[in-house]
Enzyme design. Structure first.
Site, PDB file in Angstrom:
ATOM      1  N   HIS A 160      -2.522   0.979  17.227  1.00 48.79           N
ATOM      2  CA  HIS A 160      -1.923   1.472  18.479  1.00 48.79           C
ATOM      3  C   HIS A 160      -1.066   0.375  19.120  1.00 48.79           C
ATOM      4  O   HIS A 160      -0.837   0.380  20.329  1.00 48.79           O
ATOM      5  CB  HIS A 160      -2.982   1.903  19.522  1.00 48.79           C
ATOM      6  CG  HIS A 160      -3.759   3.130  19.160  1.00 48.79           C
ATOM      7  ND1 HIS A 160      -5.066   3.304  19.553  1.00 48.79           N
ATOM      8  CD2 HIS A 160      -3.420   4.250  18.490  1.00 48.79           C
ATOM      9  CE1 HIS A 160      -5.504   4.476  19.117  1.00 48.79           C
ATOM     10  NE2 HIS A 160      -4.513   5.071  18.460  1.00 48.79           N
ATOM     11  N   ARG A 221     -14.201   9.610  15.715  1.00 46.32           N
ATOM     12  CA  ARG A 221     -14.645   8.376  15.046  1.00 46.32           C
ATOM     13  C   ARG A 221     -15.725   7.696  15.873  1.00 46.32           C
ATOM     14  O   ARG A 221     -15.679   7.712  17.098  1.00 46.32           O
ATOM     15  CB  ARG A 221     -13.488   7.385  14.881  1.00 46.32           C
ATOM     16  CG  ARG A 221     -12.468   7.826  13.883  1.00 46.32           C
ATOM     17  CD  ARG A 221     -11.428   6.710  13.669  1.00 46.32           C
ATOM     18  NE  ARG A 221     -10.176   7.318  13.300  1.00 46.32           N
ATOM     19  CZ  ARG A 221      -9.014   7.065  13.883  1.00 46.32           C
ATOM     20  NH1 ARG A 221      -8.919   6.177  14.851  1.00 46.32           N
ATOM     21  NH2 ARG A 221      -7.936   7.687  13.478  1.00 46.32           N
ATOM     22  N   GLU A 364       5.238   6.290  22.356  1.00 46.86           N
ATOM     23  CA  GLU A 364       5.386   5.546  21.104  1.00 46.86           C
ATOM     24  C   GLU A 364       6.692   5.890  20.399  1.00 46.86           C
ATOM     25  O   GLU A 364       7.316   5.030  19.784  1.00 46.86           O
ATOM     26  CB  GLU A 364       4.191   5.848  20.190  1.00 46.86           C
ATOM     27  CG  GLU A 364       2.900   5.209  20.706  1.00 46.86           C
ATOM     28  CD  GLU A 364       1.644   5.840  20.152  1.00 46.86           C
ATOM     29  OE1 GLU A 364       1.297   6.960  20.601  1.00 46.86           O
ATOM     30  OE2 GLU A 364       0.997   5.234  19.294  1.00 46.86           O
TER      31      GLU A 364
END
Ligand code: ADP
Length: 376
Positions: A160, A221, A364
């Site tokens: 990230h 996760r 992003e």
């Protein structure tokens, strides 16, 4: 001048057509269910994306495209700067696939089909690990047998990175302060989640490690677990490596505990009295608070904490619960400001709070487009 940004995953391909100078998005979208009858492979996915663009009157040959930017999750030891893609680079990325088996192979497929369909444009790889390339050695190393770590390039890479860098820069711009003057904590809470500590513009720690599995509790996760659990599952429970991988990546986190990985649904379950959903939320918040505390200590002095990504930008309760009761550590949230929904960067701490707390939307795709434009 525009850049096509492609984020190619195993079952979906995200795309955006971005003007890097102005930050304007001409289009963005996602093609899902790669592997289905309608979208059998990445080639079909990219063609479907181009069809969607054409449907909006956007034709690739008249968009002024100067480059195609590809998000690549793992750059290994060798790659961190945005890199012009050629066949040699693709070969080297393939060699890195064991480090990121879920992420790098579909990114390579995306690169290959995009180079085939747009052969005349420069294609640029932008690595999710880049920002953390120079983590201090004390944060980057695992305390395992050094020879084994060196032989297999085992270290903490962090992920990230594009988001942590973009958000921390936006936070400095929002506060009108020099980037280098601020000590920051960024909490990127999406389906994947990670935290970073940035001292004077330099990342000094981050919660994801050799793979994106370490650290915070995520949508599906586990984040940090005792590595002994994996050995136990192999030896005593008879699970093979693929089973364990699937469980830790896809069937754990808040979904593993609470049945849902989308925080809107998790919240609805909690409100209807679901104890498992409540536990999932509590474990998630507990881990997040531990990392905030750890990074306050790593930084010594913290100026800014920023929340970003799907959960961080939208879930006011997560922000409140993550930082509640920390006035003694200099953190004081203004409940009203925190509860106001907005798409803009904003302050949610009280004027008196020594640590400024912000919500800063990540972008992003824009950061990738800008990195490409600088190279093209
Ligand atoms: P990724 O890029 O990792 O897929 P995002 O940053 O888009 O993830 O975040 C997706 C997650 O954000 C969803 O799974 C959901 O949990 C959360 N989310 C999105 N919108 C909201 C909302 N309005 N309220 C709470 N959570 C939200």
């Amino acid at each position: 001048m525009t850049v096509l940004v492609i984020n190619s995953g195993s079952s979906s391909l995200k795309y955006a057509v971005v003007k890097p100078a102005s930050g304007e998005f001409l289009a963005d979208g996602i093609v899902e269910q790669i592997g289905s009858a309608q979208v059998p492979d990445h080639d079909a996915a990219l063609r479907a994306a181009f069809d969607e663009l054409a449907g909006q009157g956007l034709h690739l040959d008249t968009l002024g495209l100067v480059a195609v930017g590809h998000r690549v999750v793992h750059g290994g030891k060798a790659f961190y700067c945005p890199t012009l893609i050629d066949s040699e680079l693709i070969g080297k990325l393939e060699e890195l696939s064991p480090l990121a088996p879920l992420h790098n192979p579909p990114a390579i497929l995306g690169i290959e089909v995009a180079r085939k369909l747009l052969p005349d444009l420069p294609h640029v790889a932008v690595f999710d690990t880049a920002f953390f390339h120079n983590l201090p050695a004390a944060a980057a190393n695992y305390a395992i047998d050094r020879a084994v770590a060196e032989r297999w390039d085992i270290r903490r890479y962090g992920f990230h990175g594009t988001s942590h860098e973009y958000v921390s820069q936006q936070a400095a711009a929002f506060l009108d302060r020099p980037y280098e003057s601020l000590n920051q904590i960024v909490l990127h809470l999406g389906n994947g989640a990670s935290a970073s500590a940035i001292a004077g513009g330099r990342p000094v720690d981050t919660s994801m490690g050799m793979t994106p599995m370490e650290g915070l509790v995520m949508g599906t996760r586990s984040g940090d677990i005792d590595p002994g659990i994996i050995l136990f599952l192999r030896r005593a429970a008879g699970m093979d490596v693929e089973d364990i991988d699937t469980m830790l990546n896809r069937e754990s986190g808040v979904r593993g505990l609470g049945g849902e990985n989308d925080f809107r649904k998790l919240r609805a379950c909690i409100e209807s009295g679901d104890e498992n959903a409540r536990l999932a939320y509590d474990v998630y918040i507990h881990r997040l608070r531990k990392y905030v505390g750890a990074y306050l200590a790593v930084l010594g002095r913290t100026d800014v904490i920023s929340f970003t990504a799907g959960v961080g930008e939208n879930d006011a309760a997560v922000r409140r619960d993550a930082l509640a009761g920390l006035t003694a550590l200099g953190i004081e949230i203004d409940e009203e400001l925190n509860a106001l929904p907005s798409r803009e960067a904003r302050r949610i701490s009280t004027p008196e709070s020594p640590v400024t707390v912000l919500v800063v939307p990540t972008n992003e795709e824009l950061a990738i487009a800008q990195a490409c434009a600088a190279l093209a």
